[in-house]
Structure formats: structure tokens, C-alpha cells
Scaffold this active site. Structure first.
Site, PDB file in Angstrom:
ATOM      1  N   ARG A 241       1.326 -13.033  44.763  1.00  0.00           N
ATOM      2  CA  ARG A 241       2.587 -13.031  45.495  1.00  0.00           C
ATOM      3  C   ARG A 241       2.966 -14.460  45.843  1.00  0.00           C
ATOM      4  O   ARG A 241       2.097 -15.293  46.115  1.00  0.00           O
ATOM      5  CB  ARG A 241       2.442 -12.264  46.824  1.00  0.00           C
ATOM      6  CG  ARG A 241       2.599 -10.767  46.739  1.00  0.00           C
ATOM      7  CD  ARG A 241       4.030 -10.358  46.409  1.00  0.00           C
ATOM      8  NE  ARG A 241       4.178  -8.916  46.315  1.00  0.00           N
ATOM      9  CZ  ARG A 241       3.969  -8.206  45.201  1.00  0.00           C
ATOM     10  NH1 ARG A 241       3.608  -8.803  44.079  1.00  0.00           N
ATOM     11  NH2 ARG A 241       4.158  -6.893  45.199  1.00  0.00           N
ATOM     12  N   GLU A 270      11.222 -16.101  45.965  1.00  0.00           N
ATOM     13  CA  GLU A 270      11.782 -15.719  44.664  1.00  0.00           C
ATOM     14  C   GLU A 270      12.938 -14.727  44.866  1.00  0.00           C
ATOM     15  O   GLU A 270      12.915 -13.969  45.843  1.00  0.00           O
ATOM     16  CB  GLU A 270      10.687 -15.124  43.760  1.00  0.00           C
ATOM     17  CG  GLU A 270      10.103 -13.822  44.249  1.00  0.00           C
ATOM     18  CD  GLU A 270       8.937 -13.330  43.375  1.00  0.00           C
ATOM     19  OE1 GLU A 270       8.001 -14.093  43.139  1.00  0.00           O
ATOM     20  OE2 GLU A 270       9.021 -12.164  42.955  1.00  0.00           O
ATOM     21  N   HIS A 288       8.081 -13.166  37.509  1.00  0.00           N
ATOM     22  CA  HIS A 288       7.434 -11.975  38.077  1.00  0.00           C
ATOM     23  C   HIS A 288       7.388 -10.821  37.062  1.00  0.00           C
ATOM     24  O   HIS A 288       7.934  -9.740  37.302  1.00  0.00           O
ATOM     25  CB  HIS A 288       8.154 -11.551  39.372  1.00  0.00           C
ATOM     26  CG  HIS A 288       7.285 -10.721  40.280  1.00  0.00           C
ATOM     27  ND1 HIS A 288       7.380 -10.752  41.652  1.00  0.00           N
ATOM     28  CD2 HIS A 288       6.293  -9.832  40.007  1.00  0.00           C
ATOM     29  CE1 HIS A 288       6.507  -9.921  42.183  1.00  0.00           C
ATOM     30  NE2 HIS A 288       5.828  -9.349  41.195  1.00  0.00           N
ATOM     31  N   ILE A 289       6.706 -11.084  35.938  1.00  0.00           N
ATOM     32  CA  ILE A 289       6.685 -10.091  34.852  1.00  0.00           C
ATOM     33  C   ILE A 289       5.279  -9.585  34.539  1.00  0.00           C
ATOM     34  O   ILE A 289       5.052  -8.976  33.495  1.00  0.00           O
ATOM     35  CB  ILE A 289       7.318 -10.657  33.559  1.00  0.00           C
ATOM     36  CG1 ILE A 289       6.603 -11.940  33.084  1.00  0.00           C
ATOM     37  CG2 ILE A 289       8.807 -10.895  33.748  1.00  0.00           C
ATOM     38  CD1 ILE A 289       6.979 -12.382  31.676  1.00  0.00           C
TER      39      ILE A 289
HETATM   40  C1  8YV Z   1       6.230  -5.142  40.409  1.00  0.00           C
HETATM   41  C2  8YV Z   1       4.179  -6.204  41.448  1.00  0.00           C
HETATM   42  O1  8YV Z   1       6.807  -5.044  39.181  1.00  0.00           O
HETATM   43  O2  8YV Z   1       3.183  -4.078  41.574  1.00  0.00           O
HETATM   44  C3  8YV Z   1       3.374  -5.153  42.122  1.00  0.00           C
HETATM   45  O3  8YV Z   1       2.894  -5.400  43.245  1.00  0.00           O
HETATM   46  O4  8YV Z   1       4.202  -7.305  41.861  1.00  0.00           O
HETATM   47  C4  8YV Z   1       4.951  -5.900  40.207  1.00  0.00           C
HETATM   48  O5  8YV Z   1       4.121  -5.160  39.355  1.00  0.00           O
HETATM   49  C5  8YV Z   1       7.226  -5.735  41.364  1.00  0.00           C
HETATM   50  O6  8YV Z   1       6.694  -5.953  42.635  1.00  0.00           O
HETATM   51  C6  8YV Z   1       8.459  -4.849  41.463  1.00  0.00           C
HETATM   52  O7  8YV Z   1       8.403  -3.932  42.511  1.00  0.00           O
END
Ligand code: 8YV
Length: 332
Positions: A241, A270, A288-289
Site C-alpha cells: 500500500r 494514488e 496498482h495492478i
Molecule cells: C485491488 C489490492 O485490486 O486486494 C487488494 O488489496 O490492493 C488490489 O488487489 C485494489 O485494492 C482494488 O480494490
């Protein structure tokens, strides 16, 4: 005829998941996929008993007070730092997330980012695309060794263990980790990982991967002081994060080559990215992929939908974060 419950899906998701939800509920969707402001979200939630959210929707006490009919919030994410879980519990609102279904895909990406960073994949591609490649040279874009090196992991949950297995079994890496609690011996053996203090982790890792949840405690867990303890040849990878790394301090460390390189999939604030990170060459940046394969994103959306369906039709959510609210919500 009894009225069907009304629910909101806060962001655009796969049509087949909406269809599954429509078998049970009246479903309002977000056609434009523009994230709602807190006020728009509160307005859309009037009369709704459930909402499917992503990391872009914040669920806190103020919103909950404005939406007294809300019973369940299903995050399409494993991380849930966009939820104030104690406030949800106090308001008698169930929270769910999407663990497990994204573990291996996210670990794959963590490793992809590690390799791209260590071996300077994007930096060298930018050079080539810019037409700067006029001759081959022995040390051109020479990067850091991955196989046989020391892989450090901060945060050893499901995804951290997935990365450890890839490093140990696939690349012959020595795996060290630090976590709030030490894994049991069988789990350590499965990923051939050795528990060390955070200070040792910073000092010894050739590649340090962050996979810990964001909280007040993990805010800026990697700042100037921690970066100063890392090897000047080390790489830092953040797939956890934004906010866990002090991005401004990281940009300075990268520019001054106090560490060799970084790979970042998540950022403080972000989708804004610290402007200094955009100008340093030795960083790989992705939006964030880490969980982004169609298969996994569908599995995440389906699990969030299954949580809402199972809870509202049978009182049994699949992956609750605050199961202690169940008796209260079910008897309301
Ligand atoms: C998500 C992520 O796609 O699952 C998580 O915690 O960071 C990602 O896989 C993103 O947070 C969208 O909600």
C-alpha cells in the site's frame, strides 16, 4: 410481492457479476466508473442494504451514520484500509474482503516487479524507444543478480509466502523475512524462509519486498532512516500500500543512489504519484495492478458478490472481517 433488497455497486465490474447480483437484488451500478465523492456515495447509498466497494471508497463513521439501512460492505480487495472496521462494527455493519483468490497472481506480479527492477527492464526500454541505442556495451544496463541473492520480505502473510516460495524454489534465493508474528516451523520450511529482525532484514536483503497491510503502525515503515540501513546495491519493491514507504524520502535515496533501484505498484495519495519519482530513472512504476489478471479480478468481484448474496439470503458471509456483528445484524 415482497420488495427485493436494493444494493449499490460503487465501481464498474464485470457484467456477469452484476447479472448474478440481479438474480437476488435491485442493483444500482456506477455507469461512468468515476469514483464517487463521499457525499455522492452517501446519496447513492440511501435505501441500500449492501454495497460492493473498491479501495477508492472510504467507509467511516460519518458515512455509516448517514446510511442507517446499510448492512454489509463487500470490498473487492484483500486489503481493507479504506474501511474503519471498528466504526462498522459499532454501527452493526458487516465488512467483507477477498482473501486467497488473488494470492498467487499478486505474488507473480511481486516477482515480475522485482525482476524488472533488478534487471532494469523499463529503464532500458525507455532508452531504446528514445532512439539512444547506438552501440552495444559490456556494462550497458548491467543490473543486480536475482538468482542466488538474498530475498527479504517484510510482511509474511499469504502473498509474502507466495513470493518467498517463488524466490526459494524458482531462483535459489536465500529468503529472510520479518513479520509481526513469526510463522510456525512448517510454514517457514515450506517457503525456506528464516525469521530475522527488521534491522537485519534491511541490512541483509539484496531485494526487499513489502507485503504488509497498511495501518497507523506501518505508516512510513520505510523512510529515510530505514533506506539508510539498506545496501547501496539493494532494490526495494512495494506491492502493499502507498503510505508504507515515505515516497519523498525514497525519491531522494534513488536520486542519490543510496539504494540501486525501486519497483512501486502503490503510492502515497494514488493515483497521484510523487513528482520526484517520475523523474528518477532507477524506478519501475506501475498503476496498482498487482492483482490485475482477468481471471483474478473476476474471482475477486465474484467473491465480493458471493459475500453479499450468502449474507443477505442465508446470513452466512464467506469471508467476514467482523463476524462478531452477525448476531446483531441478523436479529435487527
Ligand atoms: C485491488 C489490492 O485490486 O486486494 C487488494 O488489496 O490492493 C488490489 O488487489 C485494489 O485494492 C482494488 O480494490
Amino acid at each position: 410481492m415482497t420488495q427485493r433488497p436494493s444494493i449499490l455497486v460503487a465501481r464498474a465490474i464485470f457484467p456477469e457479476v452484476i447479472e448474478r447480483l440481479r438474480e437476488h437484488f435491485d442493483v444500482e451500478t456506477n455507469h461512468t466508473d468515476a469514483p464517487f465523492t463521499p457525499q455522492q456515495l452517501a446519496e447513492r447509498l440511501q435505501g441500500k442494504v449492501a454495497v460492493l466497494t473498491t479501495g477508492s471508497e472510504r467507509i467511516g463513521a460519518e458515512l455509516l451514520a448517514a446510511c442507517p439501512q446499510l448492512k454489509v460492505v463487500a470490498n473487492i480487495a484483500v486489503g481493507y484500509n479504506n474501511f474503519d472496521v471498528p466504526a462498522m462494527t459499532a454501527a452493526g455493519v458487516l465488512a467483507t474482503n477477498t482473501p486467497d483468490v488473488l494470492t498467487e497472481t499478486t505474488a507473480d506480479f511481486g516477482f515480475a516487479l522485482l525482476m524488472a527492477t533488478a534487471r532494469r527492464v523499463t529503464e532500458s526500454e525507455h532508452f531504446l524507444r528514445a532512439g539512444l541505442w547506438s552501440k552495444w556495451a559490456l556494462d550497458m544496463f548491467a543490473g543486480a543478480e536475482v538468482h542466488g541473492s538474498t530475498l527479504g520480505i517484510l510482511g509474511m502473510g499469504r502473498i509474502g509466502q507466495g513470493i518467498a516460495r517463488r524466490g526459494a524454489h524458482g531462483f535459489g534465493m536465500q529468503v529472510i523475512y520479518h513479520n509481526r508474528s513469526r510463522l510456525d516451523a512448517a510454514s517457514e520450511a515450506a517457503c525456506q524462509a528464516r525469521y530475522v529482525s527488521k534491522a537485519e532484514l534491511l541490512k541483509q536483503a539484496d531485494h526487499l519486498v513489502l507485503v504488509l497491510p497498511y495501518s497507523a503502525e506501518s505508516h512510513h515503515a520505510i523512510g529515510a532512516a530505514e533506506l539508510a540501513q539498506m545496501k547501496p546495491t539493494a532494490t526495494l519493491i512495494n506491492i502493499a500500500r502507498g503510505g508504507i514507504v515515505d515516497d519523498a524520502a525514497l525519491a531522494v535515496a534513488l536520486r542519490e543512489r543510496r539504494i540501486a533501484a525501486a519497483g512501486l505498484d502503490v503510492f502515497e495519495g494514488e493515483p497521484q504519484v510523487h513528482p520526484d519519482l517520475l523523474t528518477v530513472p532507477n524506478v519501475v512504476l506501475t498503476p496498482h495492478i498487482a492483482s490485475a489478471t482477468i481471471t483474478t479480478r473476476k474471482a475477486m468481484a465474484n467473491l465480493a458478490a458471493d459475500n453479499v448474496i450468502a449474507f443477505l439470503t442465508q446470513g452466512q458471509p464467506l469471508t467476514p472481517l467482523n463476524p462478531e456483528v452477525l448476531p446483531k445484524v441478523l436479529n435487527a
